[in-house]
Design a protein around this motif. Sequence first.
Motif, short mmCIF file in Angstrom:
data_model
loop_
_atom_site.label_atom_id
_atom_site.label_comp_id
_atom_site.label_asym_id
_atom_site.label_seq_id
_atom_site.Cartn_x
_atom_site.Cartn_y
_atom_site.Cartn_z
N ASP A 1 0.35 -1.20 0.17
CA ASP A 1 -0.09 0.27 -0.05
C ASP A 1 1.19 1.13 -0.27
N VAL A 2 1.58 1.65 -1.23
CA VAL A 2 2.30 2.63 -1.85
C VAL A 2 1.20 4.29 -1.03
N GLU A 3 0.04 4.33 -1.20
CA GLU A 3 0.13 5.44 -0.70
C GLU A 3 -0.65 5.61 0.70
N ALA A 4 -0.78 4.42 1.57
CA ALA A 4 -0.15 4.89 2.81
C ALA A 4 1.18 5.00 4.28
N THR A 5 1.85 4.27 2.65
CA THR A 5 3.06 4.22 3.19
C THR A 5 3.96 5.36 3.00
N ALA A 6 2.91 6.80 2.12
CA ALA A 6 4.12 8.29 2.01
C ALA A 6 3.48 8.65 2.82
N ILE A 7 1.96 8.38 3.42
CA ILE A 7 0.96 9.42 4.77
C ILE A 7 2.08 9.27 5.36
N ARG A 8 2.19 7.93 5.73
CA ARG A 8 2.79 7.72 7.43
C ARG A 8 4.54 7.85 7.01
N ARG A 9 5.38 7.90 6.43
CA ARG A 9 6.42 7.63 6.77
C ARG A 9 7.34 8.22 6.36
N ARG A 10 6.58 10.04 4.94
CA ARG A 10 7.31 11.21 4.94
C ARG A 10 7.64 12.31 5.63
N VAL A 11 8.63 11.94 6.10
CA VAL A 11 8.79 13.13 6.69
C VAL A 11 8.53 14.78 6.50
N ASP A 12 8.59 14.84 5.40
CA ASP A 12 7.92 16.44 4.96
C ASP A 12 6.85 16.28 5.29
N ILE A 13 5.94 15.21 5.33
CA ILE A 13 4.60 15.95 5.57
C ILE A 13 4.25 15.97 7.69
N ILE A 14 4.85 14.91 8.16
CA ILE A 14 4.98 15.38 9.37
C ILE A 14 5.55 16.41 9.63
N GLY A 15 6.55 17.14 9.44
CA GLY A 15 7.08 18.55 9.27
C GLY A 15 5.91 19.55 9.34
N ASP A 16 5.45 19.28 8.24
CA ASP A 16 4.73 20.29 7.79
C ASP A 16 2.83 19.81 8.96
N ARG A 17 3.19 18.36 9.36
CA ARG A 17 1.70 18.32 10.49
C ARG A 17 2.23 19.23 11.52
N LEU A 18 3.53 19.35 12.00
CA LEU A 18 3.59 19.83 13.29
C LEU A 18 4.10 21.24 12.55
#
Length: 478
Positions: A272-289
């Motif tokens: 499940d590449v979509e779920a993996t990308a949403i969960r692991r991409r550090v740029d998205i995690i940084g933007d969430r913070l």
Amino acid sequence: MIAIRSRLLRTAAVVALSGALGACASFTNDGGMSPVASRVSLEIGATSAKIVTPADAAVVRSRVDRLLAKPLTADAAVQVALLNNRGLQAEYNALGVSEAEYVEASLPPSPTVSIERVVGSGELDVERRLIADLLQLLTLPRRAKIAETGFRAAQFKAIAATFRTASEARRAYYRAVAARETAAFLETARASAGAAAELTKKLGETGAATKLSQARSGALYAEVATELAEARLETAKEREALTRQLGLWGRDLDYRLPARLPSFPRLKTQGDVEATAIRRRVDIIGDRLELDELAQSYGLTEQTRAISMLEVTGIANHARSAEGEKANPKGFEVTVQIPIFDFGKASSAKARETYMGAVNRLLEKAVNARSEAREAYATYRGRHDIARSYQSRVLPLRKVITEESQLQYNGMLVDAFELLTNARENVASNVAAIRAKRDFFIADVDFQAALIGGGSAAEPAAEPKLASATSASSASPQ
């Protein structure tokens, strides 16, 4: 009544100061690099390090020397880049700035001391003021929490910068090695074409080869020589691009690269590449913070919208008259700034729009991340199939065609034109096979970057190609 107010004010100040001191943060021993190093090691199996002291620089220099002592592998190139790339070190410095801002935001506001001395007509008046921003003091825990969230976001930005440096170094490595392999193959092809052209010329002197056959043989040699010149130029450019990513100069410029690209790795499964990308991409995690930081700032703005400034001033006067009489009056002054024209609506609206803009950008990035993950996997599988097709089908068939054409030419069953056409097509197929394999390895890097962060590669420039054999074959042999 005045005494009661004074006690209440002192109590409020003590409570605010106690909360402020409890919110104070301190600097970490490594400038906030521990989460960065842990995530980099987990995801890409490499070491990241911030160079602060001469001892740090010496350790890094020693390790880089050991890596450069052998022909570089892709993993070694990535490790050299993570240790030696100064642009990445600048990103780590930005992380250190964020930590300093976090520590600074957790400290109580510094009070202002004012002393005024007035002498006139034999009278002396000295006024001492101690001014403190009580609003800043009361909101300090919230502001410290906001700064802490910003610091955590900066750590993920540093991780993303590290992944980006690793991806760019790996792409540059594969391009440099592929360019070198292409030049080496064309060097061999040019030697063969030169020998064939020389043989045809000698046969022409004896009358066994026509002038047209000599021209065609010479044209093939010239075409391959031109392609070799292009490949050598490309080799130099790609090596310099890799050198920049590795941060090398001076005596390190003579590092060695392998002669050819590595063998194909095991093919990755989709999952499940979509779920993996949403969960692991550090740029998205940084933007969430960062979005969380904005949300907390917006809440603080809402809480303080009716009062922009709250200052408490302690006053102690010392007065002496001309007759020698002394007076020491004491008291306090409270300054409150109230936005009476809009009651904080402008600042509240600005904070709200800024927050919603960040929400929409994050949602856009999440949508794009899903699409990028799907596209990267499709490209990865497609490039694998293309590269494998060249290795398992096209090149073996080209070898058979070349061998059979040579046999038939020796048996005078085909003329030199068909032999030269097959030689030209064989060179083009081999060059295309090298580039297809290179593109597969780059697609592999892009796929990993789409899952964990690190940015995607730019569109490759158009490749120079050999003259098409189909155009030559359209002419009838003479």
